[in-house]
Each structure stands twice: as structure tokens, then as C-alpha cells.
Design a protein around this motif. Structure first.
Motif, PDB file in Angstrom:
ATOM      1  N   VAL A  46       0.856  -1.183   0.000  1.00  0.00           N
ATOM      2  CA  VAL A  46       0.000   0.000   0.000  1.00  0.00           C
ATOM      3  C   VAL A  46       0.893   1.234   0.000  1.00  0.00           C
ATOM      4  O   VAL A  46       1.698   1.427   0.912  1.00  0.00           O
ATOM      5  CB  VAL A  46      -0.934   0.015   1.227  1.00  0.00           C
ATOM      6  CG1 VAL A  46      -1.810   1.272   1.224  1.00  0.00           C
ATOM      7  CG2 VAL A  46      -1.785  -1.253   1.266  1.00  0.00           C
ATOM      8  N   GLN A  47       0.750   2.058  -1.026  1.00  0.00           N
ATOM      9  CA  GLN A  47       1.578   3.253  -1.205  1.00  0.00           C
ATOM     10  C   GLN A  47       0.742   4.485  -0.881  1.00  0.00           C
ATOM     11  O   GLN A  47      -0.326   4.677  -1.463  1.00  0.00           O
ATOM     12  CB  GLN A  47       2.069   3.325  -2.653  1.00  0.00           C
ATOM     13  CG  GLN A  47       2.869   4.553  -3.004  1.00  0.00           C
ATOM     14  CD  GLN A  47       4.120   4.698  -2.182  1.00  0.00           C
ATOM     15  OE1 GLN A  47       4.157   5.476  -1.234  1.00  0.00           O
ATOM     16  NE2 GLN A  47       5.139   3.939  -2.523  1.00  0.00           N
ATOM     17  N   ASP A  54      -0.075   2.827  -6.594  1.00  0.00           N
ATOM     18  CA  ASP A  54      -0.219   1.842  -5.532  1.00  0.00           C
ATOM     19  C   ASP A  54       0.278   0.467  -5.980  1.00  0.00           C
ATOM     20  O   ASP A  54       0.344   0.169  -7.168  1.00  0.00           O
ATOM     21  CB  ASP A  54      -1.703   1.747  -5.146  1.00  0.00           C
ATOM     22  CG  ASP A  54      -1.932   1.093  -3.804  1.00  0.00           C
ATOM     23  OD1 ASP A  54      -1.062   1.179  -2.931  1.00  0.00           O
ATOM     24  OD2 ASP A  54      -3.014   0.494  -3.633  1.00  0.00           O
ATOM     25  N   GLU A 117       3.423  -1.457   3.594  1.00  0.00           N
ATOM     26  CA  GLU A 117       2.811  -0.129   3.508  1.00  0.00           C
ATOM     27  C   GLU A 117       3.884   0.929   3.679  1.00  0.00           C
ATOM     28  O   GLU A 117       4.862   0.720   4.404  1.00  0.00           O
ATOM     29  CB  GLU A 117       1.747  -0.003   4.609  1.00  0.00           C
ATOM     30  CG  GLU A 117       0.755   1.094   4.402  1.00  0.00           C
ATOM     31  CD  GLU A 117      -0.516   0.925   5.235  1.00  0.00           C
ATOM     32  OE1 GLU A 117      -1.438   1.738   5.034  1.00  0.00           O
ATOM     33  OE2 GLU A 117      -0.607   0.002   6.079  1.00  0.00           O
TER      34      GLU A 117
END
Length: 136
Positions: A46-47, A54, A117
């Protein structure tokens, strides 16, 4: 009530998480080696940086862009902290040698020893400052 519990800075999982993030910087950012860096990323990435797509494909595109546009870019981790499943790094990023660069705070969340993430905050290192403390 007893004294507050102390977090042991030598916790093996915290140290392992920090080593994973340091290896990620070296592989993905400094060497621009997506294949090596991807081994440190979990099945879902998760960006939160709005300028990077993403997911793992977004990271792959980012590394390709770095390799093409900024082949000499280097990230030097000045400080690294771990707590729970998060690692925070204070980084000096320099896109082109000789530039002042950017002060970066990266936040990573890990699951099962892999990065899943990412958040970041960046600030250009100014030519002049109101104090002599430096950003690092």
C-alpha cells in the motif's frame, strides 16, 4: 501501579524489521534493483505517496523512473527507529551528486518481516537557514 513498561531496543523482531528496511533502501533506491527490493515487499504493498502508483507495480515503475531519470540518486539513512510493526527512517536523499538534497521521513509497516505499507514526508534542504542546527 508499577512503572511503565520499557521497550527493549534490542528486540530481535524490531532489529530484523530495521535491517529489512535498510536492505530495501540499498536494493530499491541506491542500486535501483527492483528484483532484489521486491523480495522485501509483502504480497500487498500500500503506497501513500500520491506521486507513486499503488501496489508492487507502482513501486516497480518508481524504481524504473529513478533508474532512467536519476541514475546517481542516493539515499543515506541518518536515523532509523522501530516500534511494533512500523519502522521510521530519517533520510538524506540526493538525486544528483553535488545538490543539497531532500530531508525525508519514511514510515514503513511490515507484516511477517516484509514491507506492506509506506508513507513519506519530504522537504528540500534549503541553501540558507534561520539556524545552524542542520536538518540531520
Amino acid at each position: 501501579m508499577g512503572s511503565p513498561s520499557r521497550v527493549d531496543s534490542t528486540d530481535p523482531q524490531l532489529e530484523a524489521n530495521k535491517r529489512t528496511v535498510l536492505a530495501f533502501y540499498e536494493a530499491g533506491i541506491n542500486r535501483k534493483d527492483f528484483d532484489a527490493a521486491s523480495k522485501l515487499i509483502g504480497p500487498r504493498y500500500v503506497q501513500h505517496n500520491p506521486l507513486i502508483a499503488d501496489g508492487i507495480d507502482g513501486f516497480k515503475g518508481f524504481v524504473g523512473s529513478l533508474r532512467e531519470r536519476f541514475p546517481d540518486l542516493r539515499a543515506e539513512v541518518k536515523r532509523i527507529f522501530a516500534e511494533g510493526d512500523h519502522v521510521i527512517a530519517h533520510v538524506h536523499g540526493i538525486r544528483v551528486p553535488g545538490q543539497r538534497g531532500t530531508a525525508i521521513v519514511d514510515i514503513f509497516r511490515l507484516e511477517d518481516g516484509r514491507i506492506v505499507e509506506h508513507w513519506d514526508v519530504m522537504q528540500l534542504v534549503p541553501e540558507d537557514a534561520e539556524n545552524e542546527n542542520g536538518m540531520f
